[in-house]
Write a protein that holds these residues in place. Structure first.
Motif, PDB file in Angstrom:
ATOM      1  N   GLN A   1       0.828  -1.226   0.000  1.00 57.54           N
ATOM      2  CA  GLN A   1       0.000   0.000   0.000  1.00 57.54           C
ATOM      3  C   GLN A   1       0.856   1.267   0.000  1.00 57.54           C
ATOM      4  O   GLN A   1       0.353   2.355   0.307  1.00 57.54           O
ATOM      5  CB  GLN A   1      -0.923   0.011   1.229  1.00 57.54           C
ATOM      6  N   ASP A   2       2.165   1.091  -0.245  1.00 58.15           N
ATOM      7  CA  ASP A   2       3.071   2.248  -0.286  1.00 58.15           C
ATOM      8  C   ASP A   2       3.148   3.014   1.022  1.00 58.15           C
ATOM      9  O   ASP A   2       3.341   4.229   1.025  1.00 58.15           O
ATOM     10  CB  ASP A   2       2.598   3.232  -1.382  1.00 58.15           C
ATOM     11  N   LYS A   3       2.983   2.300   2.135  1.00 59.14           N
ATOM     12  CA  LYS A   3       3.066   2.972   3.441  1.00 59.14           C
ATOM     13  C   LYS A   3       4.347   2.527   4.128  1.00 59.14           C
ATOM     14  O   LYS A   3       4.714   1.347   4.051  1.00 59.14           O
ATOM     15  CB  LYS A   3       1.883   2.558   4.326  1.00 59.14           C
ATOM     16  N   PRO A   4       5.033   3.446   4.814  1.00 58.33           N
ATOM     17  CA  PRO A   4       6.239   3.038   5.550  1.00 58.33           C
ATOM     18  C   PRO A   4       5.866   2.105   6.705  1.00 58.33           C
ATOM     19  O   PRO A   4       4.762   2.189   7.236  1.00 58.33           O
ATOM     20  CB  PRO A   4       6.792   4.367   6.090  1.00 58.33           C
ATOM     21  N   TYR A   5       6.807   1.221   7.058  1.00 61.67           N
ATOM     22  CA  TYR A   5       6.517   0.300   8.173  1.00 61.67           C
ATOM     23  C   TYR A   5       7.747   0.115   9.052  1.00 61.67           C
ATOM     24  O   TYR A   5       8.777  -0.381   8.602  1.00 61.67           O
ATOM     25  CB  TYR A   5       6.060  -1.057   7.645  1.00 61.67           C
TER      26      TYR A   5
ATOM     27  N   PHE B   1      12.568 -11.718   5.624  1.00 63.18           N
ATOM     28  CA  PHE B   1      11.171 -11.420   5.276  1.00 63.18           C
ATOM     29  C   PHE B   1      11.122 -10.098   4.513  1.00 63.18           C
ATOM     30  O   PHE B   1      10.479  -9.974   3.468  1.00 63.18           O
ATOM     31  CB  PHE B   1      10.304 -11.351   6.541  1.00 63.18           C
ATOM     32  N   ARG B   2      11.842  -9.084   5.060  1.00 61.69           N
ATOM     33  CA  ARG B   2      11.849  -7.779   4.382  1.00 61.69           C
ATOM     34  C   ARG B   2      12.401  -7.914   2.964  1.00 61.69           C
ATOM     35  O   ARG B   2      11.854  -7.333   2.018  1.00 61.69           O
ATOM     36  CB  ARG B   2      12.688  -6.770   5.167  1.00 61.69           C
TER      37      ARG B   2
ATOM     38  N   ASN C   1       9.193   0.842   2.182  1.00 62.11           N
ATOM     39  CA  ASN C   1      10.026   1.548   3.167  1.00 62.11           C
ATOM     40  C   ASN C   1       9.874   0.835   4.518  1.00 62.11           C
ATOM     41  O   ASN C   1       8.995   1.151   5.310  1.00 62.11           O
ATOM     42  CB  ASN C   1       9.543   3.006   3.216  1.00 62.11           C
ATOM     43  N   ILE C   2      10.729  -0.173   4.735  1.00 65.59           N
ATOM     44  CA  ILE C   2      10.624  -0.992   5.949  1.00 65.59           C
ATOM     45  C   ILE C   2      11.863  -0.775   6.813  1.00 65.59           C
ATOM     46  O   ILE C   2      12.980  -1.022   6.374  1.00 65.59           O
ATOM     47  CB  ILE C   2      10.512  -2.487   5.591  1.00 65.59           C
TER      48      ILE C   2
END
Ligand code: SER
Length: 332
Positions: free
Chosen positions: A217-221, A271-272, A283-284
């Motif tokens: 969803q293109d959200k940083p995590y 995983f990343r 952006n993880i």
């Protein structure tokens, strides 16, 4: 032919979504779905009936017993490990008393039908606790009967309910003159599950699926565990496959009540990297939360599922490569 009635609690949860979709596609079952939340509109047409209600509502469960001839119960409703730590007593009520209510319902159905109702129960890697990281690394694949001193309320609840299921199957009312038809309880200890269609709520293995869904969803995590933190995982279609295989297994083949299943084991950074392979702009970052980290550190790095492979022919269809390329990424 009359279709078999299956009761699914926690129907709107992650496993419920996968299981209902699969049972509907098979076409041999009538699903009665129970959940405290409303059921997704997409699932409603797949069920004979949806009941919005609480597994602690014994009146509601009583009505179910008289209205339907339920042959199999998938008792999926549960408060997961992180959420349970914020209110352990409430979690206990739902996870343990709720399960007891369903076991009681299974007994009544079994007596009424004169044959044991199948009770399929998902347990978890949270039933285990490795005392420290050195031991976790040294031990590797954990077998069903070792390291069973969980540190979370959720883990304690799961382990105890496994025992309850065994009791209701093998020893229920053992001193009563009218020794009754037992139920047929079967349990799977799952690794962290990853679904393409739902995001978990309140678990501690959630960092994996959260990395994936945020990147998609293109959200940083910011991951709440360290890069080297390792646990086993499995894609949802394999979780559903294992539940159905265990349900279908001939009773005489089952040497145990509780079985591990797993597919692949990954560290958080691995995983990343898998997520970034498909969502390169993801952006993880890693911002470990010491307390949630400690819970994941206490869970096994890997599971030994050889008993399930031997007794009921278990093997996963989706290794890590296939999970991402053929299930998660295309469906997300
Ligand atoms: N996924 C669950 C949790 O994190 C473990 O069963 O609580």
């Amino acid at each position: 032919m009359r279709k078999e009635v299956v009761l699914i609690t926690g129907a709107n949860g992650e496993i419920g979504h996968g299981l209902i979709t699969h049972l509907a596609a098979q076409g041999n079952y009538e699903v009665i779905a129970l959940d405290v939340q409303t059921l997704d509109d997409a699932l409603k047409p797949l069920c004979l009936k949806f009941i919005q209600g609480d597994i602690l509502d014994t009146m509601l469960l009583g009505r179910l017993v008289v209205e339907y001839e339920i042959r199999t119960i998938y008792h999926l409703a549960s408060i997961l490990s992180t959420k349970a730590e914020y209110n352990p007593e409430t979690a206990h009520r739902i996870n343990v008393e709720g399960t007891l209510n369903l076991l009681r319902l299974a007994v009544e159905q079994s007596q009424w039908q004169g044959r044991p109702v199948k009770f399929i129960y998902p347990s978890s890697i949270a039933a285990y606790r490795l005392p420290n990281l050195e031991t976790k690394i040294a031990v590797g694949k954990v077998k069903e009967y070792n390291w069973l001193e969980p540190s979370t309320m959720y883990g304690c609840n799961k382990l105890y309910c496994e025992h309850l299921g065994r009791y209701y199957t093998r020893h229920y009312r053992q001193l009563a003159a009218d020794h009754t038809t037992a139920i047929d309880f079967r349990c799977i200890r799952f690794p962290g599950l990853i679904s393409a269609v739902t995001i978990p709520t309140g678990g501690t293995s959630d960092y994996g699926p959260e990395m994936l869904h945020h990147a998609a969803q293109d959200k940083p995590y910011p991951s709440f565990v360290r890069q080297d933190c390792r646990i086993p995982f499995m894609a949802m279609p394999d979780a559903v496959k294992s539940l159905l295989l265990l349900t279908a297994a001939p009773r005489q083949n089952l040497k145990h009540v509780v079985y591990n299943v797993t597919s692949f084991s990954l560290s958080a950074i691995e995983f990343r990297d898998w997520v970034l392979k498909y969502f390169p702009n993801g952006n993880i970052s890693f911002e470990p939360d010491e307390k949630r980290q400690a819970i994941v550190d206490s869970w096994p790095a890997d599971l030994d599922d050889s008993a399930a492979r031997r007794d009921w022919g278990w093997s996963p269809d989706y290794d890590v490569e296939r999970s991402f390329s053929e299930y998660l990424v295309p469906n997300i």
